[in-house]
Design a protein around this motif. Structure first.
Motif, PDB file in Angstrom:
ATOM      1  N   THR A  49     -10.692  55.282 -44.131  1.00  0.00           N
ATOM      2  CA  THR A  49      -9.220  55.142 -44.892  1.00  0.00           C
ATOM      3  C   THR A  49      -8.639  56.606 -45.221  1.00  0.00           C
ATOM      4  OG1 THR A  49     -10.412  55.010 -46.994  1.00  0.00           O
ATOM      5  CG2 THR A  49      -9.996  52.888 -45.994  1.00  0.00           C
ATOM      6  N   GLY A  50      -9.350  57.843 -44.891  1.00  0.00           N
ATOM      7  CA  GLY A  50      -8.920  58.846 -45.009  1.00  0.00           C
ATOM      8  C   GLY A  50      -8.807  59.284 -46.291  1.00  0.00           C
ATOM      9  N   GLY A  51      -9.631  58.485 -47.371  1.00  0.00           N
ATOM     10  CA  GLY A  51      -9.701  58.997 -48.535  1.00  0.00           C
ATOM     11  C   GLY A  51      -8.559  58.600 -49.591  1.00  0.00           C
ATOM     12  N   ARG A  52      -7.629  57.790 -48.932  1.00  0.00           N
ATOM     13  CA  ARG A  52      -6.471  57.348 -49.839  1.00  0.00           C
ATOM     14  C   ARG A  52      -6.889  56.491 -51.043  1.00  0.00           C
ATOM     15  NH1 ARG A  52      -3.718  54.134 -45.058  1.00  0.00           N
ATOM     16  NH2 ARG A  52      -5.696  54.629 -43.977  1.00  0.00           N
ATOM     17  N   GLY A  53      -6.115  56.513 -52.287  1.00  0.00           N
ATOM     18  CA  GLY A  53      -6.529  56.020 -53.169  1.00  0.00           C
ATOM     19  C   GLY A  53      -5.926  54.769 -53.529  1.00  0.00           C
ATOM     20  N   ASN A  54      -5.874  53.931 -54.587  1.00  0.00           N
ATOM     21  CA  ASN A  54      -5.474  52.552 -54.775  1.00  0.00           C
ATOM     22  C   ASN A  54      -3.972  53.041 -55.219  1.00  0.00           C
ATOM     23  OD1 ASN A  54      -5.280  52.928 -57.449  1.00  0.00           O
ATOM     24  ND2 ASN A  54      -7.321  52.126 -57.737  1.00  0.00           N
ATOM     25  N   ILE A  55      -3.034  51.759 -55.230  1.00  0.00           N
ATOM     26  CA  ILE A  55      -1.718  52.009 -55.623  1.00  0.00           C
ATOM     27  C   ILE A  55      -1.422  52.720 -56.708  1.00  0.00           C
ATOM     28  CG2 ILE A  55      -1.438  49.587 -56.183  1.00  0.00           C
ATOM     29  CD1 ILE A  55       1.195  51.511 -54.023  1.00  0.00           C
ATOM     30  N   ALA A  56      -2.121  52.157 -57.720  1.00  0.00           N
ATOM     31  CA  ALA A  56      -1.745  52.655 -59.091  1.00  0.00           C
ATOM     32  C   ALA A  56      -2.153  54.170 -59.367  1.00  0.00           C
ATOM     33  CB  ALA A  56      -2.836  51.909 -60.071  1.00  0.00           C
ATOM     34  N   ASN A  57      -3.067  54.684 -58.504  1.00  0.00           N
ATOM     35  CA  ASN A  57      -3.204  56.087 -58.599  1.00  0.00           C
ATOM     36  C   ASN A  57      -2.275  56.975 -57.665  1.00  0.00           C
ATOM     37  OD1 ASN A  57      -5.508  55.807 -60.103  1.00  0.00           O
ATOM     38  ND2 ASN A  57      -6.999  55.749 -58.179  1.00  0.00           N
ATOM     39  N   LEU A  58      -1.795  56.262 -56.466  1.00  0.00           N
ATOM     40  CA  LEU A  58      -0.742  56.871 -55.859  1.00  0.00           C
ATOM     41  C   LEU A  58       0.617  56.961 -56.635  1.00  0.00           C
ATOM     42  CD1 LEU A  58      -1.434  55.214 -52.342  1.00  0.00           C
ATOM     43  CD2 LEU A  58      -1.879  57.678 -53.076  1.00  0.00           C
ATOM     44  N   LEU A  59       0.972  55.762 -57.534  1.00  0.00           N
ATOM     45  CA  LEU A  59       2.197  55.860 -58.180  1.00  0.00           C
ATOM     46  C   LEU A  59       2.219  56.805 -59.548  1.00  0.00           C
ATOM     47  CD1 LEU A  59       2.864  51.996 -58.028  1.00  0.00           C
ATOM     48  CD2 LEU A  59       4.041  53.852 -56.941  1.00  0.00           C
ATOM     49  N   ALA A  60       1.023  57.215 -59.800  1.00  0.00           N
ATOM     50  CA  ALA A  60       0.830  58.076 -60.997  1.00  0.00           C
ATOM     51  C   ALA A  60       0.809  59.456 -60.512  1.00  0.00           C
ATOM     52  CB  ALA A  60      -0.529  57.741 -61.665  1.00  0.00           C
ATOM     53  N   MET A  61       1.066  59.666 -59.200  1.00  0.00           N
ATOM     54  CA  MET A  61       0.761  61.164 -58.801  1.00  0.00           C
ATOM     55  C   MET A  61       2.010  62.007 -59.285  1.00  0.00           C
ATOM     56  SD  MET A  61       0.221  60.444 -54.821  1.00  0.00           S
ATOM     57  CE  MET A  61       0.825  62.169 -54.321  1.00  0.00           C
ATOM     58  N   PRO A  62       1.528  63.201 -59.693  1.00  0.00           N
ATOM     59  CA  PRO A  62       2.606  64.104 -60.008  1.00  0.00           C
ATOM     60  C   PRO A  62       3.745  64.149 -59.308  1.00  0.00           C
ATOM     61  CG  PRO A  62       1.032  65.251 -60.040  1.00  0.00           C
ATOM     62  CD  PRO A  62       0.560  63.783 -59.731  1.00  0.00           C
ATOM     63  N   GLY A  63       5.195  64.565 -59.736  1.00  0.00           N
ATOM     64  CA  GLY A  63       6.244  64.693 -58.749  1.00  0.00           C
ATOM     65  C   GLY A  63       6.887  63.571 -58.014  1.00  0.00           C
ATOM     66  N   LEU A  64       6.452  62.280 -58.293  1.00  0.00           N
ATOM     67  CA  LEU A  64       6.920  61.081 -57.813  1.00  0.00           C
ATOM     68  C   LEU A  64       8.601  60.768 -58.125  1.00  0.00           C
ATOM     69  CD1 LEU A  64       4.164  58.437 -57.352  1.00  0.00           C
ATOM     70  CD2 LEU A  64       5.122  59.886 -55.442  1.00  0.00           C
ATOM     71  N   SER A  65       8.535  61.438 -59.562  1.00  0.00           N
ATOM     72  CA  SER A  65       9.962  61.144 -60.137  1.00  0.00           C
ATOM     73  C   SER A  65      11.057  61.963 -59.207  1.00  0.00           C
ATOM     74  CB  SER A  65      10.016  61.820 -61.543  1.00  0.00           C
ATOM     75  OG  SER A  65       9.779  62.989 -61.720  1.00  0.00           O
ATOM     76  N   ASP A  66      10.576  62.844 -58.507  1.00  0.00           N
ATOM     77  CA  ASP A  66      11.713  63.706 -57.695  1.00  0.00           C
ATOM     78  C   ASP A  66      11.954  62.850 -56.421  1.00  0.00           C
ATOM     79  OD1 ASP A  66      11.520  65.499 -59.564  1.00  0.00           O
ATOM     80  OD2 ASP A  66      10.026  66.884 -58.814  1.00  0.00           O
ATOM     81  N   ILE A  67      11.252  61.876 -55.989  1.00  0.00           N
ATOM     82  CA  ILE A  67      11.643  61.149 -54.774  1.00  0.00           C
ATOM     83  C   ILE A  67      12.688  60.213 -54.807  1.00  0.00           C
ATOM     84  CG2 ILE A  67      10.685  59.674 -52.895  1.00  0.00           C
ATOM     85  CD1 ILE A  67       7.931  61.027 -53.650  1.00  0.00           C
ATOM     86  N   GLU A  68      13.653  60.287 -53.992  1.00  0.00           N
ATOM     87  CA  GLU A  68      14.818  59.357 -53.932  1.00  0.00           C
ATOM     88  C   GLU A  68      14.581  58.344 -52.913  1.00  0.00           C
ATOM     89  OE1 GLU A  68      18.836  61.135 -54.112  1.00  0.00           O
ATOM     90  OE2 GLU A  68      18.102  62.849 -55.195  1.00  0.00           O
ATOM     91  N   MET A  69      14.896  57.147 -53.252  1.00  0.00           N
ATOM     92  CA  MET A  69      14.718  56.254 -52.310  1.00  0.00           C
ATOM     93  C   MET A  69      16.113  55.296 -52.374  1.00  0.00           C
ATOM     94  SD  MET A  69      11.533  53.450 -52.324  1.00  0.00           S
ATOM     95  CE  MET A  69      12.199  51.894 -52.682  1.00  0.00           C
ATOM     96  N   GLU A  70      16.503  54.896 -51.201  1.00  0.00           N
ATOM     97  CA  GLU A  70      17.848  54.188 -51.137  1.00  0.00           C
ATOM     98  C   GLU A  70      17.205  52.635 -50.677  1.00  0.00           C
ATOM     99  OE1 GLU A  70      20.990  55.493 -48.737  1.00  0.00           O
ATOM    100  OE2 GLU A  70      20.379  57.564 -48.942  1.00  0.00           O
ATOM    101  N   ILE A  71      17.674  51.887 -51.496  1.00  0.00           N
ATOM    102  CA  ILE A  71      17.382  50.400 -51.444  1.00  0.00           C
ATOM    103  C   ILE A  71      18.674  49.701 -50.905  1.00  0.00           C
ATOM    104  CG2 ILE A  71      16.680  48.233 -52.425  1.00  0.00           C
ATOM    105  CD1 ILE A  71      14.954  49.958 -54.500  1.00  0.00           C
ATOM    106  N   PRO A  72      18.457  49.036 -49.747  1.00  0.00           N
ATOM    107  CA  PRO A  72      19.847  48.264 -49.271  1.00  0.00           C
ATOM    108  C   PRO A  72      20.272  47.128 -50.250  1.00  0.00           C
ATOM    109  CG  PRO A  72      17.870  47.720 -48.061  1.00  0.00           C
ATOM    110  CD  PRO A  72      17.312  48.959 -48.826  1.00  0.00           C
ATOM    111  N   PRO A  73      21.548  47.049 -50.291  1.00  0.00           N
ATOM    112  CA  PRO A  73      21.798  45.915 -51.190  1.00  0.00           C
ATOM    113  C   PRO A  73      21.364  44.626 -50.751  1.00  0.00           C
ATOM    114  CG  PRO A  73      23.903  46.739 -49.780  1.00  0.00           C
ATOM    115  CD  PRO A  73      22.639  47.523 -49.652  1.00  0.00           C
TER     116      PRO A  73
END
Length: 84
Positions: A49-73
């Motif tokens: 799996t390449g050492g990937r963590g679970n979704i909770a750990n990935l969402l808690a990563m520092p710096g995620l608040s700087d990522i912008e994501m466009e969600i279509p209407p």
């Protein structure tokens, strides 16, 4: 790498054997003669799996608040659905 195959019954009766075999390679667990599950050591799982963590750990990563994501209407559906 040694591949071991155990029936579900064998796995249930001798789990320690399956765990020992998993340290040498994958253990295929069959249901009615067909592979249904694979038992891996945690090291092998992490390697695959390449050492990937679970979704909770990935969402808690520092710096995620700087990522912008466009969600279509959201678009309306073409027609009503009759459920009766």
């Amino acid at each position: 790498m040694i591949i071991t195959t155990l029936s579900s019954r064998e796995f249930n009766q001798d789990t320690s054997r399956a765990k020992k075999a998993a340290s040498e390679g994958p253990v295929f667990i069959t249901d009615r003669g067909r592979p249904a599950h694979v038992l891996l050591s945690i090291e092998e799982y992490r390697r695959l799996t390449g050492g990937r963590g679970n979704i909770a750990n990935l969402l808690a990563m520092p710096g995620l608040s700087d990522i912008e994501m466009e969600i279509p209407p959201r678009t309306e559906r073409a027609g009503a659905v009759d459920l009766f």
